[in-house]
Scaffold this motif. Sequence first.
Motif, PDB file in Angstrom:
ATOM      1  N   MET A   1      33.123  19.465  35.890  1.00  0.00           N
ATOM      2  CA  MET A   1      33.961  19.380  37.212  1.00  0.00           C
ATOM      3  C   MET A   1      33.192  19.856  38.307  1.00  0.00           C
ATOM      4  SD  MET A   1      37.616  20.953  37.946  1.00  0.00           S
ATOM      5  CE  MET A   1      37.259  22.590  37.570  1.00  0.00           C
ATOM      6  N   GLN A   2      33.223  19.275  39.388  1.00  0.00           N
ATOM      7  CA  GLN A   2      32.631  19.621  40.512  1.00  0.00           C
ATOM      8  C   GLN A   2      33.098  20.634  41.448  1.00  0.00           C
ATOM      9  OE1 GLN A   2      31.027  16.367  43.013  1.00  0.00           O
ATOM     10  NE2 GLN A   2      29.913  17.775  44.363  1.00  0.00           N
ATOM     11  N   VAL A   3      32.779  21.589  41.997  1.00  0.00           N
ATOM     12  CA  VAL A   3      33.802  22.510  42.488  1.00  0.00           C
ATOM     13  C   VAL A   3      32.843  22.746  44.017  1.00  0.00           C
ATOM     14  CG1 VAL A   3      34.395  24.926  42.717  1.00  0.00           C
ATOM     15  CG2 VAL A   3      34.471  23.890  40.365  1.00  0.00           C
ATOM     16  N   ARG A   4      33.704  22.361  45.007  1.00  0.00           N
ATOM     17  CA  ARG A   4      33.127  22.707  46.129  1.00  0.00           C
ATOM     18  C   ARG A   4      33.246  24.187  46.781  1.00  0.00           C
ATOM     19  NH1 ARG A   4      35.559  23.246  51.424  1.00  0.00           N
ATOM     20  NH2 ARG A   4      37.689  22.783  50.613  1.00  0.00           N
ATOM     21  N   ASN A   5      32.023  24.323  47.509  1.00  0.00           N
ATOM     22  CA  ASN A   5      31.658  25.700  48.051  1.00  0.00           C
ATOM     23  C   ASN A   5      33.019  26.120  48.995  1.00  0.00           C
ATOM     24  OD1 ASN A   5      29.396  26.299  46.888  1.00  0.00           O
ATOM     25  ND2 ASN A   5      28.140  25.538  48.608  1.00  0.00           N
ATOM     26  N   ALA A   6      33.216  27.356  48.984  1.00  0.00           N
ATOM     27  CA  ALA A   6      34.426  28.085  49.690  1.00  0.00           C
ATOM     28  C   ALA A   6      34.114  27.959  51.384  1.00  0.00           C
ATOM     29  CB  ALA A   6      34.788  29.237  49.459  1.00  0.00           C
ATOM     30  N   SER A   7      34.233  27.004  51.927  1.00  0.00           N
ATOM     31  CA  SER A   7      33.589  26.696  53.208  1.00  0.00           C
ATOM     32  C   SER A   7      34.422  27.710  54.409  1.00  0.00           C
ATOM     33  CB  SER A   7      33.716  25.287  53.846  1.00  0.00           C
ATOM     34  OG  SER A   7      34.918  24.833  53.830  1.00  0.00           O
ATOM     35  N   HIS A   8      35.648  28.038  54.226  1.00  0.00           N
ATOM     36  CA  HIS A   8      36.256  28.721  54.963  1.00  0.00           C
ATOM     37  C   HIS A   8      36.403  30.226  54.764  1.00  0.00           C
ATOM     38  CE1 HIS A   8      36.942  24.768  56.532  1.00  0.00           C
ATOM     39  NE2 HIS A   8      37.302  25.261  57.744  1.00  0.00           N
ATOM     40  N   ALA A   9      35.813  30.572  53.689  1.00  0.00           N
ATOM     41  CA  ALA A   9      35.928  32.084  53.181  1.00  0.00           C
ATOM     42  C   ALA A   9      35.652  32.966  54.275  1.00  0.00           C
ATOM     43  CB  ALA A   9      35.224  32.403  51.830  1.00  0.00           C
ATOM     44  N   GLY A  10      36.200  34.122  54.575  1.00  0.00           N
ATOM     45  CA  GLY A  10      36.002  35.093  55.559  1.00  0.00           C
ATOM     46  C   GLY A  10      36.745  34.642  57.066  1.00  0.00           C
ATOM     47  N   SER A  11      37.141  33.501  57.111  1.00  0.00           N
ATOM     48  CA  SER A  11      37.917  33.051  58.289  1.00  0.00           C
ATOM     49  C   SER A  11      39.324  32.773  57.996  1.00  0.00           C
ATOM     50  CB  SER A  11      36.715  31.906  58.969  1.00  0.00           C
ATOM     51  OG  SER A  11      37.129  30.760  58.303  1.00  0.00           O
ATOM     52  N   TRP A  12      39.576  31.671  57.217  1.00  0.00           N
ATOM     53  CA  TRP A  12      40.857  31.250  57.127  1.00  0.00           C
ATOM     54  C   TRP A  12      41.560  31.964  55.882  1.00  0.00           C
ATOM     55  CZ3 TRP A  12      43.640  28.826  60.428  1.00  0.00           C
ATOM     56  CH2 TRP A  12      43.078  28.000  61.504  1.00  0.00           C
ATOM     57  N   TYR A  13      40.770  32.795  55.136  1.00  0.00           N
ATOM     58  CA  TYR A  13      41.123  33.541  53.946  1.00  0.00           C
ATOM     59  C   TYR A  13      40.131  34.335  53.715  1.00  0.00           C
ATOM     60  CZ  TYR A  13      38.508  29.716  51.578  1.00  0.00           C
ATOM     61  OH  TYR A  13      37.482  28.705  51.301  1.00  0.00           O
ATOM     62  N   GLU A  14      40.281  35.443  52.719  1.00  0.00           N
ATOM     63  CA  GLU A  14      39.360  36.717  52.570  1.00  0.00           C
ATOM     64  C   GLU A  14      37.922  35.973  51.933  1.00  0.00           C
ATOM     65  OE1 GLU A  14      39.378  39.686  53.294  1.00  0.00           O
ATOM     66  OE2 GLU A  14      41.458  39.464  54.507  1.00  0.00           O
ATOM     67  N   ASP A  15      37.092  36.607  52.013  1.00  0.00           N
ATOM     68  CA  ASP A  15      35.875  36.113  51.722  1.00  0.00           C
ATOM     69  C   ASP A  15      35.375  37.007  50.061  1.00  0.00           C
ATOM     70  OD1 ASP A  15      35.185  38.495  52.788  1.00  0.00           O
ATOM     71  OD2 ASP A  15      33.445  37.513  53.785  1.00  0.00           O
ATOM     72  N   SER A  16      36.272  38.079  50.063  1.00  0.00           N
ATOM     73  CA  SER A  16      36.114  38.981  48.671  1.00  0.00           C
ATOM     74  C   SER A  16      37.152  38.245  47.639  1.00  0.00           C
ATOM     75  CB  SER A  16      36.432  40.308  49.053  1.00  0.00           C
ATOM     76  OG  SER A  16      36.879  41.003  47.934  1.00  0.00           O
ATOM     77  N   PRO A  17      36.460  37.921  46.589  1.00  0.00           N
ATOM     78  CA  PRO A  17      37.307  37.292  45.542  1.00  0.00           C
ATOM     79  C   PRO A  17      38.506  38.494  44.993  1.00  0.00           C
ATOM     80  CG  PRO A  17      35.020  36.828  45.034  1.00  0.00           C
ATOM     81  CD  PRO A  17      35.220  37.609  46.279  1.00  0.00           C
ATOM     82  N   GLU A  18      37.906  39.587  44.904  1.00  0.00           N
ATOM     83  CA  GLU A  18      38.817  40.757  44.570  1.00  0.00           C
ATOM     84  C   GLU A  18      40.226  40.924  45.550  1.00  0.00           C
ATOM     85  OE1 GLU A  18      35.355  41.288  44.851  1.00  0.00           O
ATOM     86  OE2 GLU A  18      35.280  41.293  42.720  1.00  0.00           O
ATOM     87  N   VAL A  19      39.826  40.857  46.963  1.00  0.00           N
ATOM     88  CA  VAL A  19      40.720  40.945  47.752  1.00  0.00           C
ATOM     89  C   VAL A  19      41.787  39.702  47.911  1.00  0.00           C
ATOM     90  CG1 VAL A  19      41.208  41.201  50.356  1.00  0.00           C
ATOM     91  CG2 VAL A  19      39.350  42.852  49.322  1.00  0.00           C
ATOM     92  N   LEU A  20      41.114  38.636  47.901  1.00  0.00           N
ATOM     93  CA  LEU A  20      41.817  37.261  47.597  1.00  0.00           C
ATOM     94  C   LEU A  20      42.840  37.256  46.493  1.00  0.00           C
ATOM     95  CD1 LEU A  20      42.427  34.879  48.974  1.00  0.00           C
ATOM     96  CD2 LEU A  20      40.586  33.643  47.866  1.00  0.00           C
ATOM     97  N   SER A  21      42.336  37.702  45.318  1.00  0.00           N
ATOM     98  CA  SER A  21      43.145  37.527  44.203  1.00  0.00           C
ATOM     99  C   SER A  21      44.193  38.712  44.443  1.00  0.00           C
ATOM    100  CB  SER A  21      42.260  37.983  42.753  1.00  0.00           C
ATOM    101  OG  SER A  21      43.153  37.856  41.892  1.00  0.00           O
TER     102      SER A  21
END
Length: 87
Positions: free
Chosen positions: A1-21
Amino acid sequence: MQVRNASHAGSWYEDSPEVLSTQLGEWLDKAVSNNLGHCRAIIAPHAGYSYSGPCAAFAYQYINSSAVKRVFLLGPSHHHPSRRCLL
């Protein structure tokens, strides 16, 4: 499966996976289901998570992921001009 990079991390949502989770978990925990039964479709916002996350969590609480075979996202394009919704 192809996964797209998180292009809006840090702007529209948290860029830290732990904080986002943690954020997603808290919103889903607070979203109390009204036991409406089996859900075949939801309408959920997709703006920046700080704006739409708690509201979207209520919609997503109704999804039984074990019964999902296909997911269709229908909405406006942010990159290709169109007068119609795109799939």
